[in-house]
Design a protein around this motif. Structure first.
Motif, short mmCIF file in Angstrom:
data_model
loop_
_atom_site.label_atom_id
_atom_site.label_comp_id
_atom_site.label_asym_id
_atom_site.label_seq_id
_atom_site.Cartn_x
_atom_site.Cartn_y
_atom_site.Cartn_z
N GLU A 256 0.82 -1.22 0.00
CA GLU A 256 0.00 0.00 0.00
C GLU A 256 0.85 1.27 0.00
OE1 GLU A 256 -2.27 -0.57 3.52
OE2 GLU A 256 -3.65 -2.04 2.61
N THR A 257 2.03 1.23 0.61
CA THR A 257 2.83 2.43 0.78
C THR A 257 4.07 2.48 -0.11
OG1 THR A 257 3.98 1.39 2.64
CG2 THR A 257 2.07 2.75 3.16
N GLN A 258 4.60 1.34 -0.51
CA GLN A 258 5.78 1.27 -1.38
C GLN A 258 5.55 0.21 -2.45
OE1 GLN A 258 8.54 0.62 2.04
NE2 GLN A 258 9.72 2.33 1.21
N ALA A 264 9.19 -5.49 -6.58
CA ALA A 264 10.53 -6.08 -6.61
C ALA A 264 10.57 -7.34 -5.75
CB ALA A 264 11.56 -5.07 -6.11
N MET A 265 9.89 -7.34 -4.62
CA MET A 265 9.86 -8.52 -3.75
C MET A 265 9.27 -9.72 -4.47
SD MET A 265 8.56 -6.46 -0.36
CE MET A 265 7.74 -7.88 0.37
N GLU A 266 8.32 -9.47 -5.37
CA GLU A 266 7.66 -10.56 -6.10
C GLU A 266 8.13 -10.68 -7.54
OE1 GLU A 266 5.91 -12.66 -4.63
OE2 GLU A 266 5.32 -11.69 -2.75
N ALA A 267 9.07 -9.82 -7.96
CA ALA A 267 9.58 -9.80 -9.34
C ALA A 267 8.44 -9.68 -10.35
CB ALA A 267 10.42 -11.05 -9.62
N ILE A 268 7.58 -8.71 -10.12
CA ILE A 268 6.44 -8.45 -11.02
C ILE A 268 6.85 -7.33 -11.97
CG2 ILE A 268 4.02 -7.78 -11.13
CD1 ILE A 268 3.80 -8.75 -8.20
N TRP A 269 7.14 -7.68 -13.20
CA TRP A 269 7.64 -6.70 -14.16
C TRP A 269 6.51 -5.97 -14.88
CZ3 TRP A 269 12.72 -5.55 -14.15
CH2 TRP A 269 13.58 -6.47 -13.54
N HIS A 270 5.42 -6.67 -15.14
CA HIS A 270 4.30 -6.07 -15.88
C HIS A 270 3.08 -5.99 -14.98
CE1 HIS A 270 6.80 -6.79 -19.41
NE2 HIS A 270 6.89 -8.06 -19.04
N THR A 271 2.32 -4.92 -15.12
CA THR A 271 1.09 -4.77 -14.36
C THR A 271 0.11 -5.86 -14.77
OG1 THR A 271 1.41 -2.38 -14.20
CG2 THR A 271 -0.82 -3.22 -13.81
N GLU A 272 -0.36 -6.62 -13.78
CA GLU A 272 -1.24 -7.74 -14.10
C GLU A 272 -2.06 -8.15 -12.88
OE1 GLU A 272 0.95 -11.56 -14.52
OE2 GLU A 272 2.75 -10.34 -14.24
N GLY A 316 -7.82 -11.72 -7.65
CA GLY A 316 -7.78 -11.08 -8.96
C GLY A 316 -7.30 -9.65 -8.92
N ALA A 317 -6.77 -9.21 -7.80
CA ALA A 317 -6.32 -7.83 -7.66
C ALA A 317 -5.16 -7.54 -8.61
CB ALA A 317 -5.89 -7.55 -6.22
N VAL A 318 -5.15 -6.34 -9.16
CA VAL A 318 -4.10 -5.92 -10.09
C VAL A 318 -2.92 -5.36 -9.29
CG1 VAL A 318 -3.50 -4.35 -11.96
CG2 VAL A 318 -5.76 -5.43 -11.90
N ILE A 319 -1.73 -5.82 -9.62
CA ILE A 319 -0.51 -5.33 -8.99
C ILE A 319 0.31 -4.59 -10.03
CG2 ILE A 319 1.62 -5.97 -7.83
CD1 ILE A 319 0.23 -8.33 -6.63
N GLN A 320 0.73 -3.38 -9.66
CA GLN A 320 1.48 -2.54 -10.57
C GLN A 320 2.86 -3.14 -10.82
OE1 GLN A 320 1.72 1.49 -9.23
NE2 GLN A 320 2.73 2.25 -11.08
#
Length: 470
Positions: A256-258, A264-272, A316-320
Motif C-alpha cells: 500500500e505504501t511502497q 521487486a519482492m515478487e519480481a512483477i515486471w508487468h502490471t497484471e 484477482g487484484a491488479v498489482i502494478q
C-alpha cells in the motif's frame, strides 16, 4: 576509479550487516534475562541463577560490541552521507540523539548494577535493574526504527530552501515520529530478535543434549542444557508463527505504501492480475538469477496468491509492475531472492518449533538425534533471516534514501572521492571482521565453559530442576 556512491553504500551495508548481530542478540536476550532474574529471586532455585548468570555474560558482551559498532554507523551519516544529514538533520537527528540520551544511558547505568550488584542491593532493586536494562535495550530499537520508518514512509514535514539548499523542516512531530510503518517495523524486528535468540539457545543446548543422551558422553551441566532447550523451544513455538502472521500484514502495508518495493519482492515486471506467489522458486537459467520473473522460475507457485496477499483477500487484484514506475527500479534480484530466503526460513522455524513440541509431548525431546541436528544447524538461521529481512527493507527502497524525497545518489557527501570511499570501505571491512571474530571467540569460550556450578553459585548446592515442574 570506484564510484563514491557505490562505495559508500557498500560500506554502510557492510557495517550494518555486522552491527545488527549484536543488538539482535542483546534485544532478544533481554526478556529472557528479566524472566530468569524474576524466577531466581522468586524461587531461589540454583537452576535459574545458572540461567541468569550464564546468559547475562553473552548479553553483556553483545552490548559492549554493539555499542562500538553502532556509534560508527552514526558517524557515517556525516562522513559518507553528508548531503542526506544536511537535508534531514532536523528530523533525523532527534531520534538518534534521544536514543543515546534516553535508551543507551538507561541501559548503561543499570547494567553495572545488574552485572555486579546481586550481593550489594536488595531483590527489588536488583530486579528493577534487569527490567531497566531490558527496557533500555528495547528503547534503543524504538528510536532507531522511528528514524528508519520515517525514511520509508516520510510525513509530518515540509521541504524548504535555505541558503540555496533543500532542507526538511519538522511540522508535525507525532506524524513524523510515529508513522504507520513504525508499528510494523518494531513488532516485526523485536519478535525476530527474540526468535533468533531462542533458536540460538536451542541450538547450543541441543548440541550438549545430543552429546549426552545420544552419544552417551558425560555432561556435568546436562540439567542446565535440558532446561535451556525446553525454555527456548516454548519461545520458538510462540514467536515463529507470530512472525509469519505479522509478516503477512507487514507485506500488505508495503504494497500500500511502497508498491515499487513490493513489485521487486515478487519480481512483477508487468502490471497484471492473478499474480502467483512462489513459495519455493528456482531459476531456470543463469540469467534468471539476475532477472527473475514468472517465466524464468520453476517451483511451487500458488496462482493468485500474491494478489490475494497484497489486497487482503482478492486473488484477482491488479498489482502494478516494475516497468510502470517513473524512477529506476531497485536491484530486483537482490530483493526477490532475499525475500524468498526470509519467507522460507520463517516457514522452517514454524516446522522446527512444532517438531520439537511434538517430540516433547511424546517424551522424546532428549532422544531425537535428528531434531537435535536440525536445531544445531538452525542455531544461527534466525540472524540470517534478520539480515535478509533488512536487505529487503533497505535495498527494496532504492533508489531513494528518503522515499520519494531524496535519492541515495543525491545524499552522498559531495566532496567525497571514490578513492577515499574505497579506502574507508576496506578499513571498515577489516576492522569489523576483526571485531566479529573476537566476539565469536569470546561467546564460544563462554559456551565452552558452561554455566556456573557448585561453589560458584550463590544459592545452595542442592539443585531443583526447572524441567521437572514447579
Amino acid at each position: 576509479m570506484i564510484d563514491p556512491v557505490l562505495a559508500s553504500r557498500l560500506q554502510f551495508a557492510l557495517t550494518t550487516i555486522v552491527h545488527i548481530i549484536f543488538p539482535v542478540m542483546s534485544m532478544g536476550l533481554a526478556p529472557f534475562i528479566v524472566y530468569f532474574t524474576y524466577k531466581d529471586i522468586r524461587t531461589g532455585r540454583p537452576r535459574y541463577e545458572q540461567l541468569r548468570r550464564f546468559w547475562t555474560k553473552i548479553f553483556a558482551v553483545s552490548f559492549v560490541v554493539g555499542t562500538v559498532t553502532g556509534l560508527v554507523l552514526e558517524f557515517e551519516f556525516g562522513t559518507n552521507f553528508a548531503a542526506f544529514a544536511t537535508m534531514a538533520g532536523e528530523l533525523f537527528g532527534g531520534p538518534l540523539a534521544t536514543e543515546g540520551m534516553m535508551a543507551f544511558m538507561l541501559e548503561a547505568t543499570f547494567l553495572g548494577v545488574f552485572l555486579f550488584g546481586r550481593e550489594r542491593v536488595g531483590d527489588a532493586v536488583y530486579f528493577l535493574s534487569s527490567v531497566a536494562v531490558a527496557l533500555g535495550t528495547w528503547l534503543s530499537a524504538v528510536w532507531i526504527l522511528i528514524a528508519n520508518s520515517w525514511m520509508q514512509t516520510p510525513r509530518g514535514f515540509e521541504v524548504v530552501v535555505e541558503d540555496g539548499r533543500r532542507v526538511v523542516h519538522l511540522t508535525d512531530p507525532l506524524a513524523a515520529y510515529f508513522t504507520p510503518r513504525f508499528t510494523y517495523m518494531f513488532v516485526h524486528m523485536q519478535n525476530a530478535a527474540v526468535l533468533s535468540v531462542a533458536l540460538f539457545m536451542a541450538g547450543v543446548a541441543a548440541y550438549y543434549v545430543f552429546k549426552h543422551h545420544v552419544r552417551g558422553r558425560d555432561i556435568n551441566s546436562i540439567g542446565f542444557w535440558e532446561a535451556t532447550l525446553k525454555i527456548a523451544l516454548v519461545v520458538i513455538i510462540v514467536t515463529a508463527p507470530l512472525q509469519v502472521l505479522h509478516g503477512d500484514a507487514y507485506a500488505r502495508h508495503v504494497y500500500e505504501t511502497q508498491p515499487q518495493k513490493f513489485a521487486a519482492m515478487e519480481a512483477i515486471w508487468h502490471t497484471e492480475a492473478y499474480v502467483p506467489e512462489y513459495i519455493v522458486a528456482f531459476p531456470t537459467s543463469i540469467d534468471a538469477v539476475f532477472e527473475p520473473g514468472p517465466k524464468e522460475l520453476v517451483g511451487i507457485a500458488i496462482p493468485g496468491m500474491a494478489s490475494w496477499l497484497a489486497s487482503g483477500g482478492d486473488a484477482g487484484a491488479v498489482i502494478q509492475g516494475l516497468e510502470s514506475f517513473p524512477v529506476e527500479n531497485p536491484p530486483v534480484a537482490v530483493v526477490f531472492w532475499a525475500f524468498r530466503v526470509m519467507v522460507a526460513l520463517g516457514m522452517w522455524f514454524i516446522l522446527l518449533g512444532f517438531w520439537g513440541g511434538f517430540r516433547w509431548r511424546r517424551g522424546e525431546l532428549f532422544e531425537d538425534d535428528l531434531l537435535h541436528k536440525a536445531l544445531i544447524g538452525s542455531s544461527l538461521l534466525g540472524f540470517v533471516a534478520v539480515e535478509v529481512g533488512w536487505i529487503v527493507t533497505e535495498v527494496g527502497r532504492q533508489p531513494w534514501v528518503i522515499q520519494g524525497v531524496l535519492k541515495t545518489s543525491d545524499g552522498v557527501s559531495a566532496s567525497l572521492t571514490g578513492m577515499e570511499a574505497l579506502f574507508t570501505l576496506l578499513g571498515f571491512a577489516g576492522g569489523y571482521a576483526l571485531l566479529l571474530a573476537l566476539y565469536v571467540y569470546v561467546v564460544r569460550r563462554i559456551i565452552r565453559q558452561g554455566p556456573p556450578t557448585g561453589d560458584d553459585l550463590r544459592n545452595a548446592t542442592t539443585e531443583t530442576e526447572v524441567t521437572g515442574g514447579e
